[in-house]
Design a protein around this motif. Structure first.
Motif, short mmCIF file in Angstrom:
data_model
loop_
_atom_site.label_atom_id
_atom_site.label_comp_id
_atom_site.label_asym_id
_atom_site.label_seq_id
_atom_site.Cartn_x
_atom_site.Cartn_y
_atom_site.Cartn_z
N THR A 172 0.82 -1.21 0.00
CA THR A 172 0.00 0.00 0.00
C THR A 172 0.85 1.27 0.00
OG1 THR A 172 -0.11 -0.04 2.43
CG2 THR A 172 -1.86 -1.17 1.22
N GLU A 173 2.10 1.15 0.46
CA GLU A 173 2.99 2.31 0.49
C GLU A 173 3.88 2.40 -0.74
OE1 GLU A 173 5.25 2.06 4.02
OE2 GLU A 173 3.54 2.19 5.37
N VAL A 174 3.77 1.39 -1.63
CA VAL A 174 4.61 1.37 -2.81
C VAL A 174 4.05 2.33 -3.85
CG1 VAL A 174 5.43 -0.03 -4.73
CG2 VAL A 174 5.40 -0.97 -2.42
N SER A 175 4.91 3.17 -4.38
CA SER A 175 4.51 4.09 -5.43
C SER A 175 5.56 4.09 -6.52
CB SER A 175 4.32 5.51 -4.88
OG SER A 175 5.53 5.98 -4.34
N GLY A 176 5.15 4.33 -7.74
CA GLY A 176 6.11 4.39 -8.84
C GLY A 176 6.37 3.02 -9.44
N ASP A 177 7.49 2.93 -10.14
CA ASP A 177 7.86 1.73 -10.87
C ASP A 177 8.62 0.78 -9.95
OD1 ASP A 177 8.59 -0.17 -12.67
OD2 ASP A 177 9.34 1.23 -14.17
N THR A 178 8.06 -0.38 -9.68
CA THR A 178 8.69 -1.34 -8.77
C THR A 178 9.38 -2.48 -9.51
OG1 THR A 178 6.61 -2.57 -8.58
CG2 THR A 178 7.03 -0.84 -6.95
N ALA A 179 9.63 -2.32 -10.78
CA ALA A 179 10.33 -3.37 -11.52
C ALA A 179 11.70 -3.63 -10.89
CB ALA A 179 10.50 -2.96 -12.98
N VAL A 180 12.08 -4.90 -10.86
CA VAL A 180 13.40 -5.27 -10.35
C VAL A 180 14.42 -4.96 -11.43
CG1 VAL A 180 14.84 -7.13 -9.46
CG2 VAL A 180 12.40 -7.07 -8.91
N LEU A 181 15.34 -4.05 -11.13
CA LEU A 181 16.30 -3.63 -12.15
C LEU A 181 17.65 -4.31 -11.99
CD1 LEU A 181 15.77 -1.69 -14.45
CD2 LEU A 181 17.11 0.02 -13.26
N HIS A 182 18.05 -4.63 -10.77
CA HIS A 182 19.34 -5.29 -10.55
C HIS A 182 19.20 -6.30 -9.42
CE1 HIS A 182 21.82 -2.81 -13.20
NE2 HIS A 182 21.06 -1.80 -12.81
N ILE A 183 19.80 -7.46 -9.62
CA ILE A 183 19.88 -8.51 -8.61
C ILE A 183 21.36 -8.84 -8.44
CG2 ILE A 183 19.12 -10.82 -7.93
CD1 ILE A 183 16.85 -10.53 -9.98
N LEU A 184 21.93 -8.48 -7.29
CA LEU A 184 23.37 -8.59 -7.07
C LEU A 184 23.66 -9.51 -5.89
CD1 LEU A 184 24.26 -4.79 -7.38
CD2 LEU A 184 24.27 -6.49 -9.20
N PRO A 185 24.01 -10.77 -6.12
CA PRO A 185 24.44 -11.63 -5.01
C PRO A 185 25.60 -10.98 -4.28
CG PRO A 185 24.09 -12.93 -6.99
CD PRO A 185 24.01 -11.50 -7.41
N GLN A 186 25.56 -11.01 -2.95
CA GLN A 186 26.58 -10.32 -2.17
C GLN A 186 27.91 -11.09 -2.21
OE1 GLN A 186 25.81 -9.75 2.09
NE2 GLN A 186 26.51 -7.63 1.85
N PRO A 187 28.99 -10.41 -2.59
CA PRO A 187 30.30 -11.10 -2.63
C PRO A 187 30.64 -11.74 -1.30
CG PRO A 187 30.44 -8.95 -3.68
CD PRO A 187 29.08 -9.02 -3.04
N ALA A 189 29.27 -14.07 0.10
CA ALA A 189 28.09 -14.71 0.71
C ALA A 189 27.00 -14.86 -0.34
CB ALA A 189 27.60 -13.88 1.89
N GLU A 190 27.38 -15.29 -1.53
CA GLU A 190 26.43 -15.31 -2.64
C GLU A 190 25.29 -16.28 -2.42
OE1 GLU A 190 28.24 -15.74 -6.42
OE2 GLU A 190 29.40 -13.90 -6.26
N SER A 191 25.52 -17.34 -1.67
CA SER A 191 24.46 -18.31 -1.44
C SER A 191 23.61 -17.96 -0.23
CB SER A 191 25.07 -19.71 -1.25
OG SER A 191 25.82 -19.76 -0.06
N LYS A 192 23.91 -16.84 0.41
CA LYS A 192 23.17 -16.45 1.61
C LYS A 192 22.40 -15.15 1.45
CE LYS A 192 26.61 -18.67 4.62
NZ LYS A 192 27.62 -18.47 5.68
N ARG A 193 22.97 -14.22 0.73
CA ARG A 193 22.35 -12.91 0.61
C ARG A 193 22.38 -12.43 -0.84
NH1 ARG A 193 25.10 -9.47 5.57
NH2 ARG A 193 24.21 -10.64 7.32
N VAL A 194 21.36 -11.65 -1.18
CA VAL A 194 21.31 -11.06 -2.50
C VAL A 194 20.73 -9.65 -2.36
CG1 VAL A 194 19.04 -12.07 -2.97
CG2 VAL A 194 20.49 -11.34 -4.87
N LEU A 195 21.34 -8.71 -3.06
CA LEU A 195 20.88 -7.32 -3.02
C LEU A 195 19.93 -7.08 -4.18
CD1 LEU A 195 21.45 -4.70 -1.34
CD2 LEU A 195 22.96 -4.00 -3.21
N ILE A 196 18.76 -6.53 -3.85
CA ILE A 196 17.72 -6.27 -4.83
C ILE A 196 17.56 -4.76 -4.97
CG2 ILE A 196 15.32 -6.69 -5.49
CD1 ILE A 196 15.37 -9.05 -3.46
N ILE A 197 17.65 -4.27 -6.20
CA ILE A 197 17.50 -2.84 -6.45
C ILE A 197 16.33 -2.65 -7.40
CG2 ILE A 197 18.63 -0.75 -7.31
CD1 ILE A 197 21.31 -2.02 -6.68
N PHE A 198 15.32 -1.94 -6.90
CA PHE A 198 14.12 -1.67 -7.69
C PHE A 198 14.29 -0.37 -8.48
CE2 PHE A 198 12.91 -4.26 -4.09
CZ PHE A 198 12.07 -5.22 -4.63
#
Length: 999
Positions: A172-187, A189-198
């Motif tokens: 309900t608080e999301v506004s604008g374009d929420t498309a996932v633009l970048h998915i960056l596994p964290q160096p 710790a790639e199998s544990k964390r991933v950075l998502i940039i909308f």
């Protein structure tokens, strides 16, 4: 009336063209491609295999490997690529098309193994390194996990998902374009964390095992900071630990955000999150002033203080031709140390490639891809050196770009001939060709030692008789080059260039016509100013000395050991066509001003000159000497075809026109090609025609058809005339084919062992193979990426076309790429095709100990793999890196489980059945009264009663003593884990019974 004519024509040809060219005789195909394909759009790079991939907007992907190896992949559809990425060192290339189809390419076999259709619009795509898993972000904001399945290759849609409602926050608080633009596994710790940039600017760090965001920043707070709406356009990591990320925006701003890494203490308080909602740094590089979007960011790690950020703007402004490189590392000073590179044209992608296996001898290059499809290279080591010198002293001169082009592309090709029927008796062995190909400068700057042009020409060239496939090119600077094209490289063997300003044997004027006859050791050239040069070669073999000809700066003429004599004569206009009568030793020359000149080559002496006037367009495109019976007497005839599609005959001895009438279509168009074909006898002619053959075999014509025909091809149609009627000035068309969809730009005949055929190339890239004389369509194909535009007056096309009598077509597209197309079925004209296209080195993959794609069924408790980054050219600081094999096996369990069942219950492609249970053995806790782990256990997603009943059934089946149940805690966990891994029943029995001491 029209139908009646068709019936009559069909009645004259009972059984059709049964004696003509058969479909089984031809198989038009691209034999090999050399260079950078036109329409290139993006790069991908395998840093271990050292393979560079270039995708195009026509569905082609070009691969460049080590040692000058190249291969071309063609998709089923001509669709541009969205994303291209390697599964490093695994021989797999993944291509996401504009239609959201995920293609799996086996680059060892060079085949398309699988196509996965994704239902949503893909906006981001990332391959997890050292694994077979991929993240796919869509326009809605959700992320799916895909898995590459081996044997045969296929794509499996995993149950694990990262929904927008959880990763982004309250919908309900999301506004604008929420498309996932970048998915960056964290160096680290790639199998544990991933950075998502909308796209709306929100940045979320996702914990894979806990299935939740553990850190967010940007988003609404980002908009309030700048008081304007902004969208993310690019991003990349800027730290080997994954603690900094650089984000570029559509308004030209570049922010550096701090991200918690595995070594950073984590807190989840609201106050802490708020304090992290401000970027730690803003980079002012001038893009914001003009609001130029940041099109691409790339961070390159280097030892010491040399880590660099490459920034490319993207708009229609001048700044689009500007690339900035700045030092960006832990030691970066307050002032920005940067370098601005002025690009030759707007660029759309960049990649850093390496040619060295060892860091101490690195040879890195920055490769840029221009909007035109051209590629440029910078020495990345010089860029690093320049930036470091800026910190302490005045730097050296700015690094210069090098355009990636053909090794011979000092001047453009204006005319060419291709001869594949040379009576070669002493052809070099394959090993010799491999050695010669090794001396050719690589297209990419990927070799440790670059080869210069001084090694281009063969030191052992002793004559043309040893060359099976001879390619001759005339250039815009007047040079004439001879190439051996017996293998998929243009191996230079001999060159004629102007030695000095007072050397009139070559004038430096663009060549427009060539004639070569190997048997008579004769070469004739014509240039744009109307000068005809007749070169007579010495008898073979040639002396080995002075074979490096016409090197820059050389004052010694090196032609004397090859050229016997050079004769010059001038005609009116630019030379367009030439032919020789071997009986009279006369040379006929046609010019663009409509002049036909006949020359006695012994003098040389101009015998006569006849002007063929035209109200539409002048120019003589073809000349053919013939002997015909006219009024009961043998007559030497010169058949002339002009650019306005007119055909007429002259007395070849006097130049007098034999008939006042010309044969011409009602609606003439620009003529391209004319040839006389004899239906009964073998026709002797010179190699000046496009196929370059001395003796050709005719084709049997139907009853009632003329014994000799004149074949005329124009941009709009092709015609078959009777030669007898043509000489008399009588127009009688036996066969005609009009072109509907696009114009023809080139035509030539070719000869199979028993028949003759016609090749037509159209401006759209379509190739038609037609039989003669009836012009029926046999087969067709298309050259992807080929576009031909009509040249402006007094200018040359960027595309050079020529063909051989055996059905090989050579297409040179500027200084960028070469196609070689073969027409005849199973015709093996070229050697080393498999060797040159072998870009994937399987031995290198084995040395890296493979990939943890699938959980192992043997040796589960001792599965440890070497970290592949340790063998890469660039070393990262020593950090604690997760055990890759163990982590991938754990991911198999996690990704096979629906972490949000409501979001995945309707999905079509699941990796496992709904009755299967997915666990990792380390996450299964059975009634342990001790301290619970901090991370959420995967057991919450399972039915404990089902697990318990499964285990009790196992105990009952094998009569396990209840007194041993105190030892069964671990056995219980082991059993579940082995079942999850789909282990063989006997493997499960072996491990459980061994641990329980059961025989």
């Amino acid at each position: 009336m029209f139908v009646k004519k068709l019936v009559e024509k069909a009645a004259k040809k009972p059984g059709g063209n049964s004696d003509g060219l058969k479909s089984s005789e031809v198989d038009p195909r691209v034999v090999f491609h050399y260079g950078i394909p036109s329409g290139s759009t993006m790069f991908a790079y395998d840093s271990i295999q050292k393979i560079l991939a270039i995708s195009t907007k026509y569905g082609r992907i070009k691969l460049f490997g080590k040692d000058n190896t190249q291969a071309l992949l063609e998709s089923n559809e001509m669709v541009p690529s969205k994303f291209v990425q390697f599964m490093e060192n695994q021989g797999i290339l993944l291509n996401v098309t504009l239609k959201n189809h995920l293609e799996v390419w086996d680059i060892e076999k060079k085949v398309l193994s699988h196509v996965h259709v994704f239902k949503e619009e893909i906006t981001s795509f990332t391959v997890m390194r050292h694994s077979c898993y991929m993240y796919v972000g869509d326009s809605v904001g959700n992320i799916s996990v895909l898995k590459l399945q081996e044997g045969p290759y296929g794509i499996v849609h995993m149950k694990y998902t990262i929904p927008l409602s959880v990763s982004h926050g309250n919908i309900t608080e999301v506004s604008g374009d929420t498309a996932v633009l970048h998915i960056l596994p964290q160096p680290t710790a790639e199998s544990k964390r991933v950075l998502i940039i909308f796209r709306d600017g929100l940045i979320a760090l996702w914990e894979i095992r806990e299935s939740k965001s553990i850190f967010t920043t940007g988003g609404n707070m980002l908009q309030s900071l700048s008081h304007e709406a902004k969208k993310v356009t690019s991003a990349c990591w800027a730290c080997p630990f994954g603690s900094k990320v650089v984000v570029g925006y559509n308004n030209g701003e570049i922010f550096i955000w701090s991200i918690p890494s595995t070594t950073t203490p984590r807190t989840d308080t609201a106050s802490d999150r708020g304090s992290q909602n401000v970027p730690i740094s803003r980079l002012n590089l001038g893009y914001k002033i003009d609001k130029i979007p940041i099109a691409s960011l790339k961070w390159d790690y280097a030892e010491g203080k040399a880590s660099r950020l490459y920034v490319m703007g993207g708009s229609n402004s001048v700044s689009e031709n500007f690339l900035q490189v700045l030092l960006l590392n832990e030691h970066t000073e307050s002032r920005t140390i940067k370098l601005g590179l002025h690009l030759p044209e707007p660029c759309i992608d960049m990649e850093i490639i390496s040619s060295s296996e060892q860091y101490k001898h690195k040879q890195d290059s920055l490769i840029l891809l221009g909007k035109s499809g051209n590629a440029y290279a910078y020495d990345d080591c010089l860029i690093e050196k320049y930036l470091l010198q800026c910190q302490s002293k005045s730097p050296t001169s700015l690094p210069k770009e090098v355009k990636l082009k053909m090794p011979f592309a000092d001047s453009s090709i204006t005319i060419a001939k291709f001869i594949t029927d040379s009576p070669c008796m002493l052809s070099p062995a394959d090993e010799d060709y491999i050695k010669m190909a090794g001396n050719i400068p690589p297209l990419l700057p990927s070799e440790t030692k670059q080869k210069d042009g001084s090694h281009l020409y063969s030191a052992n060239f002793s004559g043309f008789s040893k060359v099976k496939n001879l390619y001759i090119t005339g250039h815009s600077d007047g040079a004439i080059n001879f190439w051996d094209v017996s293998c998929p490289f243009l191996i230079p063997i001999f060159s004629l260039k102007q030695q000095s300003e007072d050397d009139f044997s070559l004038s430096g004027i663009a060549l427009t016509a060539l004639y070569f006859d190997g048997k008579s050791q004769l070469l004739v050239s014509g240039d744009q100013k109307g000068t005809v040069r007749i070169f007579k070669f010495k008898p073979e073999p040639y002396a080995p000395e002075n074979t490096f000809m016409s090197r820059p700066g050389s004052t010694k003429k090196g032609n004397n050991h090859v050229i016997h004599s050079v004769k010059l004569i001038k005609i009116n206009g630019s030379v367009l066509s030439m032919n020789i009568s071997y009986s009279s030793r006369h040379l006929a020359v046609g010019s663009d001003q409509g002049y036909v000149s006949v020359i006695d080559m012994e003098g040389p002496t101009l015998l006569y000159q006849n002007h063929i006037a035209s109200e539409i367009r002048t120019g003589v495109i073809s000349l053919q000497f013939q002997t015909r019976s006219l009024h009961g007497f043998e007559k030497n005839v010169l058949v002339v075809a002009t650019m306005d599609s007119s055909v007429l005959a002259l007395d070849s001895d006097t130049g007098i026109t034999l008939s006042t009438n010309r044969v011409r279509p009602k609606k003439p168009s620009k003529a391209l090609f004319m040839e006389i074909l004899d239906g009964n006898d073998t026709l002797s002619r010179g190699s000046n025609t496009s196929n370059g053959q001395d003796l050709i075999k005719g084709t049997a014509l139907e009853d009632g058809a003329p014994k000799q025909i004149a074949l005329l091809c124009s941009e709009k149609a092709v015609y078959v005339y009777s030669l007898t009627h043509l000489v008399q000035g009588v127009k009688k068309v036996y066969y005609k084919k009009k072109f509907q969809s696009s114009s023809c730009c080139w035509a030539s005949t070719f000869y199979s062992p028993s028949n003759v055929g016609l090749i037509l190339l159209f401006t759209s890239g379509k190739i038609e193979i037609r039989s003669l004389p009836d012009l029926s369509l046999i087969k067709e194909m298309s050259i992807r990426g080929f576009t031909y535009s009509t040249s402006k007056p007094n200018s040359f096309s960027d595309i050079s076309l020529c063909g051989s009598s055996e059905g090989e077509l050579v297409v040179v597209n500027g200084d960028q790429e070469i196609f070689v197309i073969s027409v005849l079925f199973q015709k093996k004209t070229f050697r080393l095709l498999d060797t040159i296209s072998h870009i994937y080195r399987k031995d290198l993959m084995l040395s890296q100990e493979g990939l943890a794609c699938q959980p192992k069924k043997k040796g589960i408790f001792s599965s440890v793999i070497k970290d592949i980054t340790g063998s890469k050219a660039k070393h990262v600081p020593h950090v604690e890196i997760e055990d890759a094999r163990e982590s991938i096996e754990e991911l198999h369990t996690i990704f096979s489980t629906a972490n949000f069942p409501s979001d995945t219950e309707n999905r079509d492609n699941l990796v496992t059945d709904e009755d299967e249970i997915d666990l990792d053995i380390d996450d299964i806790i059975l009634d342990d009264p001790g301290e619970k782990p901090k991370e959420q256990s995967m057991l919450t997603a399972l039915n404990k009663e089902k697990i318990s009943s499964t285990f009790q059934a196992f105990k009952g089946q094998y009569k396990i003593d209840p007194c041993m149940c105190k030892e069964l805690n671990f056995i219980h966990r082991l059993l579940i884990f082995l079942i999850i891994l789909d282990c063989d029943f006997f493997v499960i029995k072996h491990y459980v019974f061994q641990l329980a001491n059961i025989d």
